[in-house]
Scaffold this motif. Structure first.
Motif, PDB file in Angstrom:
ATOM      1  N   ALA A 161      -4.634 -10.066  -0.686  1.00 15.45           N
ATOM      2  CA  ALA A 161      -3.361  -9.647  -1.273  1.00 15.45           C
ATOM      3  C   ALA A 161      -2.987 -10.552  -2.444  1.00 15.45           C
ATOM      4  O   ALA A 161      -2.497 -10.085  -3.477  1.00 15.45           O
ATOM      5  CB  ALA A 161      -2.275  -9.658  -0.218  1.00 15.45           C
ATOM      6  N   GLU A 162      -3.228 -11.855  -2.307  1.00 10.53           N
ATOM      7  CA  GLU A 162      -2.924 -12.781  -3.402  1.00 10.53           C
ATOM      8  C   GLU A 162      -3.795 -12.498  -4.623  1.00 10.53           C
ATOM      9  O   GLU A 162      -3.317 -12.544  -5.752  1.00 10.53           O
ATOM     10  CB  GLU A 162      -3.120 -14.223  -2.941  1.00 10.53           C
TER      11      GLU A 162
ATOM     12  N   TYR B 148      -5.029  -9.630  -5.416  1.00  8.39           N
ATOM     13  CA  TYR B 148      -4.549  -8.375  -5.989  1.00  8.39           C
ATOM     14  C   TYR B 148      -3.292  -8.612  -6.815  1.00  8.39           C
ATOM     15  O   TYR B 148      -3.127  -8.046  -7.884  1.00  8.39           O
ATOM     16  CB  TYR B 148      -4.276  -7.366  -4.871  1.00  8.39           C
ATOM     17  N   LYS B 149      -2.411  -9.487  -6.326  1.00 12.70           N
ATOM     18  CA  LYS B 149      -1.189  -9.809  -7.059  1.00 12.70           C
ATOM     19  C   LYS B 149      -1.504 -10.523  -8.372  1.00 12.70           C
ATOM     20  O   LYS B 149      -0.827 -10.321  -9.375  1.00 12.70           O
ATOM     21  CB  LYS B 149      -0.263 -10.675  -6.212  1.00 12.70           C
ATOM     22  N   GLN B 150      -2.538 -11.363  -8.373  1.00 14.87           N
ATOM     23  CA  GLN B 150      -2.908 -12.078  -9.588  1.00 14.87           C
ATOM     24  C   GLN B 150      -3.487 -11.112 -10.627  1.00 14.87           C
ATOM     25  O   GLN B 150      -3.338 -11.326 -11.819  1.00 14.87           O
ATOM     26  CB  GLN B 150      -3.915 -13.170  -9.278  1.00 14.87           C
TER      27      GLN B 150
ATOM     28  N   ALA C 106       3.527  -6.359 -10.968  1.00 15.60           N
ATOM     29  CA  ALA C 106       3.771  -5.885  -9.604  1.00 15.60           C
ATOM     30  C   ALA C 106       3.992  -7.058  -8.659  1.00 15.60           C
ATOM     31  O   ALA C 106       4.741  -6.949  -7.697  1.00 15.60           O
ATOM     32  CB  ALA C 106       2.600  -5.045  -9.125  1.00 15.60           C
ATOM     33  N   ALA C 107       3.377  -8.174  -8.940  1.00 14.15           N
ATOM     34  CA  ALA C 107       3.499  -9.333  -8.058  1.00 14.15           C
ATOM     35  C   ALA C 107       4.917  -9.885  -8.074  1.00 14.15           C
ATOM     36  O   ALA C 107       5.464 -10.222  -7.034  1.00 14.15           O
ATOM     37  CB  ALA C 107       2.511 -10.412  -8.469  1.00 14.15           C
ATOM     38  N   THR C 108       5.550  -9.949  -9.242  1.00 16.42           N
ATOM     39  CA  THR C 108       6.895 -10.513  -9.309  1.00 16.42           C
ATOM     40  C   THR C 108       7.897  -9.581  -8.648  1.00 16.42           C
ATOM     41  O   THR C 108       8.829 -10.033  -8.013  1.00 16.42           O
ATOM     42  CB  THR C 108       7.298 -10.773 -10.766  1.00 16.42           C
TER      43      THR C 108
ATOM     44  N   THR D  13       7.378  -7.494  -6.103  1.00 10.43           N
ATOM     45  CA  THR D  13       7.244  -7.531  -4.647  1.00 10.43           C
ATOM     46  C   THR D  13       7.687  -8.871  -4.076  1.00 10.43           C
ATOM     47  O   THR D  13       8.270  -8.914  -3.002  1.00 10.43           O
ATOM     48  CB  THR D  13       5.789  -7.257  -4.217  1.00 10.43           C
ATOM     49  N   THR D  14       7.486  -9.960  -4.795  1.00  9.31           N
ATOM     50  CA  THR D  14       7.876 -11.264  -4.258  1.00  9.31           C
ATOM     51  C   THR D  14       9.395 -11.394  -4.214  1.00  9.31           C
ATOM     52  O   THR D  14       9.918 -12.003  -3.292  1.00  9.31           O
ATOM     53  CB  THR D  14       7.277 -12.420  -5.077  1.00  9.31           C
TER      54      THR D  14
END
Length: 159
Positions: free
Chosen positions: A116-117, A119-121, A126-128, A130-131
Motif C-alpha cells: 500500500a505504501e 502504491y501511495k508513492q 491520491a496518497a495525501t 487518503t492520509t
C-alpha cells in the motif's frame, strides 16, 4: 562396409586411447521415472494420505506468490510433511491481491502495508487525500475532566 567408417565406429567405443580395452557394455542412463518411483515409495513409507478437493494453493514468499491451481496434495500429519504436486505459477502479490485477501494471515499484513505504501508513492495526489481522511478517523478527542463521552460526541457532531 567402408574401412574408415569401421575405424570411426571402433574409436567411439574405446574408453581410452589406442591399445586400450573396449567397453564391455553400453552405459544405461537413468530416467526420471526411477526418481519418481523412489519418491513415491518414500512417501508411502512415511504414510502420506491424499487430500481431495483442493482447488488452489498459494505459497507466500515476500511479495511473490507461488500459485498452484488444482494441485495433487498429500499430507502426513505425524511426519509433518506436506506434498504439493502440480504446475506452479509465480506471480506478484499485487496481481492476484483482490482474490486472496481472505487468505492473508497476520504475517502477511506487513507485506500488504508495504504494498500500500508503494502504491501511495506511485500516485502522490491520491496518497495525501487518503492520509488526511485516515488521520481524521484515527483521532481520539481528548476529554476534559468532568465531561462525559456523550457530551464530547455531541460537540463533535455540532462542529
Amino acid at each position: 562396409m567402408n574401412v574408415e567408417k569401421l575405424r570411426k565406429m571402433a574409436g567411439a567405443v574405446r574408453t581410452g586411447g589406442k591399445g586400450s580395452m573396449r567397453r564391455k557394455k553400453k552405459a544405461i542412463h537413468k530416467t526420471t521415472t526411477t526418481d519418481d518411483k523412489r519418491l513415491q515409495s518414500t512417501l508411502k513409507r512415511i504414510g502420506v494420505n491424499a487430500i481431495p478437493a483442493i482447488e488452489e494453493i498459494n505459497i507466500f514468499k515476500d511479495d511473490l506468490v507461488i500459485q498452484f491451481t488444482n494441485p495433487k496434495v498429500q499430507a502426513s500429519i505425524a511426519a509433518n510433511t506436506w506434498v504439493v504436486s502440480g504446475s506452479p505459477q509465480t506471480k506478484k502479490l499485487q496481481d492476484i491481491l483482490p482474490g486472496i485477501i481472505n487468505q492473508l494471515g497476520p504475517d502477511n499484513l506487513d507485506n500488504l502495508r508495504k504494498l500500500a505504501e508503494q502504491y501511495k508513492q506511485q500516485i502522490p495526489g491520491a496518497a495525501t487525500a487518503t492520509t488526511t481522511q485516515e488521520d481524521d478517523d484515527d483521532e481520539v478527542p481528548e476529554l476534559v475532566a468532568g465531561e462525559t463521552f456523550e457530551a464530547a460526541a455531541e460537540e463533535g457532531h455540532t462542529s
